[in-house]
Design an enzyme around this catalytic site. Structure first.
Site, PDB file in Angstrom:
ATOM      1  N   HIS A   1       0.842  -1.205   0.000  1.00 54.39           N
ATOM      2  CA  HIS A   1       0.000   0.000   0.000  1.00 54.39           C
ATOM      3  C   HIS A   1       0.874   1.251   0.000  1.00 54.39           C
ATOM      4  O   HIS A   1       1.805   1.362   0.793  1.00 54.39           O
ATOM      5  CB  HIS A   1      -0.894   0.021   1.259  1.00 54.39           C
ATOM      6  CG  HIS A   1      -2.062  -0.906   1.168  1.00 54.39           C
ATOM      7  ND1 HIS A   1      -3.139  -0.809   2.011  1.00 54.39           N
ATOM      8  CD2 HIS A   1      -2.329  -1.955   0.346  1.00 54.39           C
ATOM      9  CE1 HIS A   1      -4.024  -1.735   1.704  1.00 54.39           C
ATOM     10  NE2 HIS A   1      -3.553  -2.465   0.699  1.00 54.39           N
TER      11      HIS A   1
ATOM     12  N   TYR B   1      -9.034   4.927   8.282  1.00 55.77           N
ATOM     13  CA  TYR B   1      -9.184   5.210   9.715  1.00 55.77           C
ATOM     14  C   TYR B   1     -10.297   6.247   9.844  1.00 55.77           C
ATOM     15  O   TYR B   1     -10.228   7.293   9.199  1.00 55.77           O
ATOM     16  CB  TYR B   1      -7.899   5.813  10.281  1.00 55.77           C
ATOM     17  CG  TYR B   1      -6.750   4.849  10.460  1.00 55.77           C
ATOM     18  CD1 TYR B   1      -5.901   4.523   9.408  1.00 55.77           C
ATOM     19  CD2 TYR B   1      -6.494   4.268  11.699  1.00 55.77           C
ATOM     20  CE1 TYR B   1      -4.830   3.652   9.583  1.00 55.77           C
ATOM     21  CE2 TYR B   1      -5.420   3.395  11.883  1.00 55.77           C
ATOM     22  CZ  TYR B   1      -4.597   3.088  10.818  1.00 55.77           C
ATOM     23  OH  TYR B   1      -3.541   2.223  10.994  1.00 55.77           O
TER      24      TYR B   1
ATOM     25  N   PRO C   1      -3.173  -0.462  19.102  1.00 57.23           N
ATOM     26  CA  PRO C   1      -2.916  -0.846  17.698  1.00 57.23           C
ATOM     27  C   PRO C   1      -3.229   0.235  16.667  1.00 57.23           C
ATOM     28  O   PRO C   1      -2.992   0.044  15.482  1.00 57.23           O
ATOM     29  CB  PRO C   1      -3.805  -2.070  17.494  1.00 57.23           C
ATOM     30  CG  PRO C   1      -4.797  -2.035  18.587  1.00 57.23           C
ATOM     31  CD  PRO C   1      -4.192  -1.286  19.715  1.00 57.23           C
TER      32      PRO C   1
ATOM     33  N   TYR D   1       4.362   6.220  10.244  1.00 57.46           N
ATOM     34  CA  TYR D   1       3.550   5.059   9.864  1.00 57.46           C
ATOM     35  C   TYR D   1       4.359   4.051   9.049  1.00 57.46           C
ATOM     36  O   TYR D   1       4.281   2.844   9.295  1.00 57.46           O
ATOM     37  CB  TYR D   1       2.310   5.516   9.071  1.00 57.46           C
ATOM     38  CG  TYR D   1       1.193   4.484   9.071  1.00 57.46           C
ATOM     39  CD1 TYR D   1       1.104   3.526   8.068  1.00 57.46           C
ATOM     40  CD2 TYR D   1       0.241   4.458  10.089  1.00 57.46           C
ATOM     41  CE1 TYR D   1       0.095   2.568   8.078  1.00 57.46           C
ATOM     42  CE2 TYR D   1      -0.771   3.514  10.113  1.00 57.46           C
ATOM     43  CZ  TYR D   1      -0.833   2.564   9.093  1.00 57.46           C
ATOM     44  OH  TYR D   1      -1.828   1.609   9.116  1.00 57.46           O
TER      45      TYR D   1
HETATM   46  P1  FAS Z   1       3.170 -12.413  21.031  1.00 58.86           P
HETATM   47  O1  FAS Z   1       2.220 -12.174  22.159  1.00 58.86           O
HETATM   48  O2  FAS Z   1       2.677 -12.346  19.630  1.00 58.86           O
HETATM   49  O3  FAS Z   1       3.834 -13.862  21.180  1.00 58.86           O
HETATM   50  C1  FAS Z   1       4.172 -14.376  22.439  1.00 58.86           C
HETATM   51  C2  FAS Z   1       4.135 -15.886  22.317  1.00 58.86           C
HETATM   52  O4  FAS Z   1       4.568 -16.435  23.564  1.00 58.86           O
HETATM   53  C3  FAS Z   1       2.738 -16.414  22.061  1.00 58.86           C
HETATM   54  O5  FAS Z   1       2.753 -17.352  21.016  1.00 58.86           O
HETATM   55  C4  FAS Z   1       2.344 -17.056  23.384  1.00 58.86           C
HETATM   56  O6  FAS Z   1       1.510 -18.186  23.213  1.00 58.86           O
HETATM   57  C5  FAS Z   1       3.684 -17.462  23.941  1.00 58.86           C
HETATM   58  N1  FAS Z   1       3.730 -17.557  25.386  1.00 58.86           N
HETATM   59  C6  FAS Z   1       3.127 -16.751  26.293  1.00 58.86           C
HETATM   60  N2  FAS Z   1       3.411 -17.177  27.544  1.00 58.86           N
HETATM   61  C7  FAS Z   1       4.205 -18.279  27.410  1.00 58.86           C
HETATM   62  C8  FAS Z   1       4.821 -19.161  28.326  1.00 58.86           C
HETATM   63  N3  FAS Z   1       4.667 -19.003  29.630  1.00 58.86           N
HETATM   64  N4  FAS Z   1       5.555 -20.182  27.845  1.00 58.86           N
HETATM   65  C9  FAS Z   1       5.724 -20.351  26.510  1.00 58.86           C
HETATM   66  N5  FAS Z   1       5.163 -19.553  25.585  1.00 58.86           N
HETATM   67  C10 FAS Z   1       4.417 -18.518  26.047  1.00 58.86           C
HETATM   68  N6  FAS Z   1      -0.444  -5.197  16.607  1.00 58.86           N
HETATM   69  C11 FAS Z   1      -0.669  -4.485  15.481  1.00 58.86           C
HETATM   70  O7  FAS Z   1       0.274  -3.877  14.960  1.00 58.86           O
HETATM   71  N7  FAS Z   1      -1.933  -4.443  14.919  1.00 58.86           N
HETATM   72  C12 FAS Z   1      -2.992  -5.136  15.467  1.00 58.86           C
HETATM   73  O8  FAS Z   1      -4.109  -5.084  14.958  1.00 58.86           O
HETATM   74  C13 FAS Z   1      -2.786  -5.895  16.627  1.00 58.86           C
HETATM   75  N8  FAS Z   1      -3.817  -6.622  17.174  1.00 58.86           N
HETATM   76  C14 FAS Z   1      -3.586  -7.343  18.329  1.00 58.86           C
HETATM   77  C15 FAS Z   1      -4.608  -8.101  18.945  1.00 58.86           C
HETATM   78  C16 FAS Z   1      -4.379  -8.812  20.129  1.00 58.86           C
HETATM   79  C17 FAS Z   1      -5.497  -9.628  20.772  1.00 58.86           C
HETATM   80  C18 FAS Z   1      -3.108  -8.772  20.742  1.00 58.86           C
HETATM   81  C19 FAS Z   1      -2.857  -9.496  22.046  1.00 58.86           C
HETATM   82  C20 FAS Z   1      -2.077  -8.045  20.141  1.00 58.86           C
HETATM   83  C21 FAS Z   1      -2.310  -7.340  18.927  1.00 58.86           C
HETATM   84  N9  FAS Z   1      -1.298  -6.606  18.297  1.00 58.86           N
HETATM   85  C22 FAS Z   1      -1.494  -5.892  17.162  1.00 58.86           C
HETATM   86  C23 FAS Z   1       0.010  -6.599  18.818  1.00 58.86           C
HETATM   87  C24 FAS Z   1       0.681  -7.868  18.348  1.00 58.86           C
HETATM   88  O9  FAS Z   1       0.706  -7.902  16.944  1.00 58.86           O
HETATM   89  C25 FAS Z   1       2.041  -7.877  18.969  1.00 58.86           C
HETATM   90  O10 FAS Z   1       2.717  -6.643  18.826  1.00 58.86           O
HETATM   91  C26 FAS Z   1       2.886  -8.979  18.456  1.00 58.86           C
HETATM   92  O11 FAS Z   1       2.143 -10.172  18.535  1.00 58.86           O
HETATM   93  C27 FAS Z   1       4.157  -9.016  19.275  1.00 58.86           C
HETATM   94  O12 FAS Z   1       4.782 -10.198  19.038  1.00 58.86           O
HETATM   95  P2  FAS Z   1       5.526 -11.000  20.223  1.00 58.86           P
HETATM   96  O13 FAS Z   1       6.399 -10.046  20.966  1.00 58.86           O
HETATM   97  O14 FAS Z   1       6.118 -12.179  19.581  1.00 58.86           O
HETATM   98  O15 FAS Z   1       4.380 -11.399  21.250  1.00 58.86           O
HETATM   99  C1  PHB Z   2      -4.915  -4.672  10.750  1.00 55.36           C
HETATM  100  O1  PHB Z   2      -4.985  -4.802   9.513  1.00 55.36           O
HETATM  101  O2  PHB Z   2      -5.126  -5.618  11.537  1.00 55.36           O
HETATM  102  C2  PHB Z   2      -4.556  -3.330  11.328  1.00 55.36           C
HETATM  103  C3  PHB Z   2      -4.199  -2.297  10.472  1.00 55.36           C
HETATM  104  C4  PHB Z   2      -3.871  -1.059  11.010  1.00 55.36           C
HETATM  105  C5  PHB Z   2      -3.896  -0.881  12.385  1.00 55.36           C
HETATM  106  C6  PHB Z   2      -4.243  -1.940  13.234  1.00 55.36           C
HETATM  107  C7  PHB Z   2      -4.579  -3.173  12.702  1.00 55.36           C
HETATM  108  O3  PHB Z   2      -3.572   0.325  12.908  1.00 55.36           O
END
Ligand code: FAS
Ligand code: PHB
Length: 391
Positions: free
Chosen positions: A72, A201, A293, A385
């Site tokens: 994009h 947005y 997010p 961004y």
């Molecule tokens: P993660 O949380 O992705 O990964 C951590 C891993 O460790 C998981 O697989 C978990 O199962 C594992 N783990 C946890 N405890 C453990 C333990 N005790 N033993 C072993 N393994 C364990 N970011 C965006 O930019 N846009 C979004 O729209 C967005 N939506 C999100 C929605 C949700 C519900 C959440 C929680 C986060 C969202 N995020 C979003 C942020 C997300 O993308 C994170 O920034 C990203 O997953 C970060 O990656 P990790 O640091 O690897 O953490």
């Molecule tokens: C998404 O595509 O999940 C998304 C995109 C932009 C954002 C957050 C989530 O700021």
């Protein structure tokens, strides 16, 4: 078991760290609490900064992303009955990559298993020990319930906000900051063709909404809701009605609707743990920081930490230099706080706070008008961004 780097967590942080270390000849073992199917089905981030997409190419795993991802060059901001475009490419020379986080996870897990390298899924009772000595250990029970132990030189604390690594650091050593927002995001993944080529947005009198996508057949949409909302109070038709109201405020069009594959509510907070190292334990990604997010920074910030940590570990093993490890947090925190600022700024500019009064609402609309009509204002949004340059 013995390895050089024990990694807790197979999210973007843990998987990218393991891959970067592997390509530099450094061994690791990943411990993941969930099953492979669970982590590959977890719908989360969608937007990658330009350099993250380039890094995925560099580590040899960009083929499907380049085939299926969506590049994009801009995004749109809708407010006060109008929609204006921010020309990311024209303002910065860079684009973003829209490629679901779960696709990233699938690609990295498949590559690691194809290379015959260890990921212990469904690990239970994970704990870390002796991190302030020179032989840290990870204890866990494997998916058959058998107790296991990993001896390593370093531990990558990549287990997210609710993991066990950050809490393993003595509270007296932790420096943390937190802001909890008075709203949350209700997100859906819908089997419907995106209604626009780019992200939208929207700031509406009813609240924030976001139109994103995952493919030409899958739309990703979000609604601002209150943090104590129950997803069961949001049947699909109520969600679509609110999305139509908030996203089509510029008139003359309607969102494409379709079956909702998945819906969930995510609370919103800003959080930073400045203690990113404790002895041989290094925190990376959501275990060290959380952003709302709205700025699409979460996964990108995780990758930025890993880029620094992988370099520091490589210097240690290949050049016998611990300088990178000693300065790990210092090298990460500047970028972390700038991403926290941008994510907070996008959030306060686009969401309707229950604490806001009439003056606040006018200021918010004036800020949106300025950002979308001033080149300087638009460039400020665009450069954050697409991803700020590294120091
Ligand atoms: P993660 O949380 O992705 O990964 C951590 C891993 O460790 C998981 O697989 C978990 O199962 C594992 N783990 C946890 N405890 C453990 C333990 N005790 N033993 C072993 N393994 C364990 N970011 C965006 O930019 N846009 C979004 O729209 C967005 N939506 C999100 C929605 C949700 C519900 C959440 C929680 C986060 C969202 N995020 C979003 C942020 C997300 O993308 C994170 O920034 C990203 O997953 C970060 O990656 P990790 O640091 O690897 O953490
Ligand atoms: C998404 O595509 O999940 C998304 C995109 C932009 C954002 C957050 C989530 O700021």
């Amino acid at each position: 078991m013995k390895t050089q780097v024990g990694i807790v967590g197979a999210g973007p942080s843990g998987l990218l760290l393991a891959r970067m270390l592997q390509l530099r000849g450094i061994e690791s073992i990943i411990i993941e609490g969930r099953s492979r199917a669970y982590i590959e089905a977890r719908i989360r981030a969608g937007v990658m900064e330009h350099w993250v997409a380039a890094l995925i190419d560099e580590v040899g795993l960009g083929e499907r992303m380049r085939r299926e991802g969506l590049v994009h060059d801009g995004l749109e901001i809708s407010f006060a009955g109008q929609r204006r475009r921010i020309d990311l490419k024209g303002l910065t020379g860079k684009s973003i990559m829209v490629y679901g986080q779960q696709e990233f996870v699938k690609d990295f897990v498949a590559a690691r298993l194809d290379d015959g390298l260890p990921i212990h899924f469904e690990a239970g009772d994970v704990s870390i020990h002796d991190v302030d000595g020179d032989s840290p250990k990870i204890r866990f029970t494997d998916k058959d319930g058998a107790p296991q132990r990993i001896e390593c030189d370093f531990i990558g604390g990549c287990d997210g906000f609710h993991g066990i690594c950050r809490p393993s650091i003595p509270a007296a050593k932790l420096t943390t900051f937190e802001k909890v927002y008075p709203f949350a995001w209700l997100g859906i993944l819908a089997e419907a063709a995106p209604s626009s080529d780019e992200l939208i947005y929207s700031n509406h009198d009813n609240g924030f909404a976001l139109h994103s996508m995952r493919s030409p057949e899958l739309t990703r949409l979000y609604l601002q809701v209150s943090p104590d909302e129950d997803i069961n109070d949001w049947p699909d038709d109520r969600i679509w009605q609110e999305l139509q109201t908030r996203l089509t405020q510029d008139g003359g069009w309607r969102l494409n609707e379709g079956p909702v594959q998945q819906k969930s509510i995510t609370p919103m907070r800003s959080f930073v743990c400045e203690t990113m190292r404790h002895g041989c334990l290094f925190l990376a990604g959501d275990s060290a920081h959380i952003v709302p997010p709205t700025g699409a920074k979460g996964m990108n910030l995780a990758a930025a930490d890993v880029r620094v940590l992988a370099g520091a570990l490589t210097d240690f093993y290949k050049s016998d230099s611990a300088a990178g490890l000693d300065h790990y947090a210092d090298k990460c925190l500047g970028r972390i706080w700038k991403a926290e600022r941008f994510s907070w700024w996008m959030t306060q500019m686009l969401h309707l706070s229950p604490e806001a009064d009439g003056f606040d609402r006018r200021i918010q609309l004036a800020e949106l008008d300025y950002i979308t009509s001033s080149e300087a204002g638009a460039k400020s949004l665009a450069e954050n961004y697409v991803g700020l340059p590294f120091d």
